[in-house]
Design a protein around this motif. Structure first.
Motif, PDB file in Angstrom:
ATOM      1  N   ASP A 157       1.032  -1.151  -0.096  1.00 27.48           N
ATOM      2  CA  ASP A 157      -0.073   0.125   0.033  1.00 27.48           C
ATOM      3  C   ASP A 157       0.907   1.263  -0.161  1.00 27.48           C
ATOM      4  OD1 ASP A 157      -2.781   0.997   0.077  1.00 27.48           O
ATOM      5  OD2 ASP A 157      -2.174   1.643   1.844  1.00 27.48           O
ATOM      6  N   GLN A 158       1.905   1.196   0.920  1.00 22.42           N
ATOM      7  CA  GLN A 158       2.823   2.313   1.013  1.00 22.42           C
ATOM      8  C   GLN A 158       3.520   2.359  -0.192  1.00 22.42           C
ATOM      9  OE1 GLN A 158       5.110   2.513   4.598  1.00 22.42           O
ATOM     10  NE2 GLN A 158       6.257   4.483   3.808  1.00 22.42           N
ATOM     11  N   ALA A 159       3.975   1.180  -0.699  1.00 17.61           N
ATOM     12  CA  ALA A 159       4.716   1.545  -1.931  1.00 17.61           C
ATOM     13  C   ALA A 159       3.986   2.006  -3.030  1.00 17.61           C
ATOM     14  CB  ALA A 159       5.567  -0.040  -2.295  1.00 17.61           C
ATOM     15  N   ALA A 160       2.712   1.581  -3.289  1.00 18.54           N
ATOM     16  CA  ALA A 160       1.960   2.077  -4.355  1.00 18.54           C
ATOM     17  C   ALA A 160       1.723   3.474  -4.332  1.00 18.54           C
ATOM     18  CB  ALA A 160       0.547   1.206  -4.622  1.00 18.54           C
ATOM     19  N   TYR A 161       1.546   4.046  -3.188  1.00 17.32           N
ATOM     20  CA  TYR A 161       1.193   5.628  -3.019  1.00 17.32           C
ATOM     21  C   TYR A 161       2.275   6.203  -3.337  1.00 17.32           C
ATOM     22  CZ  TYR A 161      -0.836   9.391  -0.391  1.00 17.32           C
ATOM     23  OH  TYR A 161      -1.287  10.923  -0.115  1.00 17.32           O
ATOM     24  N   ASP A 162       3.307   6.146  -2.435  1.00 19.10           N
ATOM     25  CA  ASP A 162       4.615   6.638  -2.739  1.00 19.10           C
ATOM     26  C   ASP A 162       5.173   6.778  -3.896  1.00 19.10           C
ATOM     27  OD1 ASP A 162       4.365   7.838  -0.151  1.00 19.10           O
ATOM     28  OD2 ASP A 162       5.908   6.729   0.757  1.00 19.10           O
ATOM     29  N   GLY A 163       5.245   5.295  -4.593  1.00 20.16           N
ATOM     30  CA  GLY A 163       5.719   5.125  -5.965  1.00 20.16           C
ATOM     31  C   GLY A 163       5.097   6.102  -7.070  1.00 20.16           C
TER      32      GLY A 163
END
Length: 272
Positions: A157-163
Motif C-alpha cells: 500500500d505504501q509502495a503504491a502510494y509513494d511510488g
C-alpha cells in the motif's frame, strides 16, 4: 488401461492449462488501479484514481497500478508489456504510459532463472523512458520499495502510494508543469488524517473477513494435484471395496466348506 491413459492425458491437459498459459485479467473499471490481489487500501486507490486522471489530462500520460497474486512463468518485463498490449493501453496511449506492477506470491520453477519472489516492477513505454529521461528520482523511490517487498516487508500500500506520487511528480516536471500539492505529501503523513484512519480500519476488517472466507473455501493447491489426490482416493476406495468383497466371499465359502465338512465327519449326510 483405458482409464489410466485417460487420467494421464487429463493430467497433462490440466497441467498445461494451469502452468503454461499465463493469466491476463481484464482491466478494472477504475482504469488507473487494478487491485486483483486486494493489496491496496481504499485510501490509496482513491488517491491514485483521482490523481491519475488529473495527470492524464495534464500530460496525456497514463500511469497504471496493478497488483496480482502471480505472473506465472513470464519475466516481469514481458508480462508487463503483454498486459499493456492486451488492455489496449499501448494503442490508446502509444509511448505515453507507465505501469507499476506488484506480484505478491512467490514462484519457484525447475528453471532457476524463472524463480521469483514477490516484487514491485516499473515498466515504461519506450518513448516515455527515452524521451523524458524517466524514471529519474522516482526510480530511487521505487527501487527502495522494491527491495523492501523482495525482503518480505509486504508494504504494498505504501509502495503504491509513494511510488505513484514520485512518478507523477517526475511527469509533471518533465512536461514543465507545476506539481500539485497533493502529490508532495508522503504516505505516513497522509494517513494521519482522521478520515483516512477510519477508512483504513474499515477496509482492514473487510480484508480479514475475505481472507478468512478464502482460507475456508479455497484449496490453494494446483488443480492437477487436487485431481491426482482425488484419483488416488477413488482408487483406494475401489481397492478397499474389492478387498472387502473378496474377504466376504472367502469367509462365506469357508463357512460353507466347514459346514459340509462337519456334516460329512459326523455322518449327518446319512441321516438325510
Amino acid at each position: 488401461m483405458t482409464l489410466v491413459l485417460a487420467f494421464i492425458t487429463g493430467q497433462f491437459y490440466f497441467w498445461d492449462r494451469t502452468y503454461k498459459e499465463p493469466a491476463y485479467p481484464e482491466i478494472s473499471q477504475e482504469y488507473y488501479v487494478s487491485d486483483y490481489r486486494h493489496a491496496l487500501s481504499d485510501f490509496t486507490k482513491t488517491h491514485i484514481i483521482s490523481e491519475g486522471e488529473k495527470l492524464d489530462q495534464a500530460t496525456d500520460t497514463a500511469v497504471l497500478v496493478v497488483s496480482l497474486p502471480t505472473t506465472e512463468k513470464l519475466r516481469k518485463e514481458r508480462y508487463s508489456q503483454e498486459l499493456m498490449d492486451r488492455w489496449g493501453i499501448d494503442k490508446d496511449k502509444p509511448g505515453r504510459w507507465a505501469l507499476l506492477l506488484f506480484k505478491t506470491n512467490s514462484h519457484y520453477s525447475s528453471e532457476p532463472h524463472l524463480n521469483e519472489d514477490p516484487y514491485m516492477h516499473l515498466e515504461l513505454a519506450e518513448d516515455l523512458a527515452s524521451g523524458l529521461k524517466l524514471p529519474g528520482k522516482a526510480g530511487q523511490t521505487i527501487e527502495t520499495y522494491a527491495g523492501d517487498i523482495k525482503d518480505g516487508q509486504n508494504n504494498y500500500d505504501q509502495a503504491a502510494y509513494d511510488g505513484f506520487n514520485a512518478l507523477a511528480r517526475e511527469l509533471y516536471q518533465a512536461n514543465q508543469l507545476p506539481v500539485p500539492e497533493s502529490l508532495t505529501l508522503p504516505y505516513e503523513e497522509a494517513l494521519k488524517a482522521p478520515e483516512n484512519q477510519a477508512l483504513l480500519k474499515r477496509q482492514q476488517m473487510q480484508t480479514e473477513l475475505k481472507q478468512a472466507e478464502s482460507e475456508v473455501r479455497l484449496n490453494p493447491e494446483p488443480l492437477p494435484i487436487q485431481l491426482g489426490k482425488a484419483f488416488l482416493v477413488a482408487v483406494g476406495v475401489l481397492v478397499a471395496v474389492f478387498l472387502i468383497c473378496m474377504a466376504l466371499y472367502y469367509l462365506i465359502f469357508g463357512l460353507g466348506m466347514l459346514y459340509y465338512f462337519i456334516r460329512k465327519v459326523f455322518g449327518y449326510e446319512d441321516l438325510d
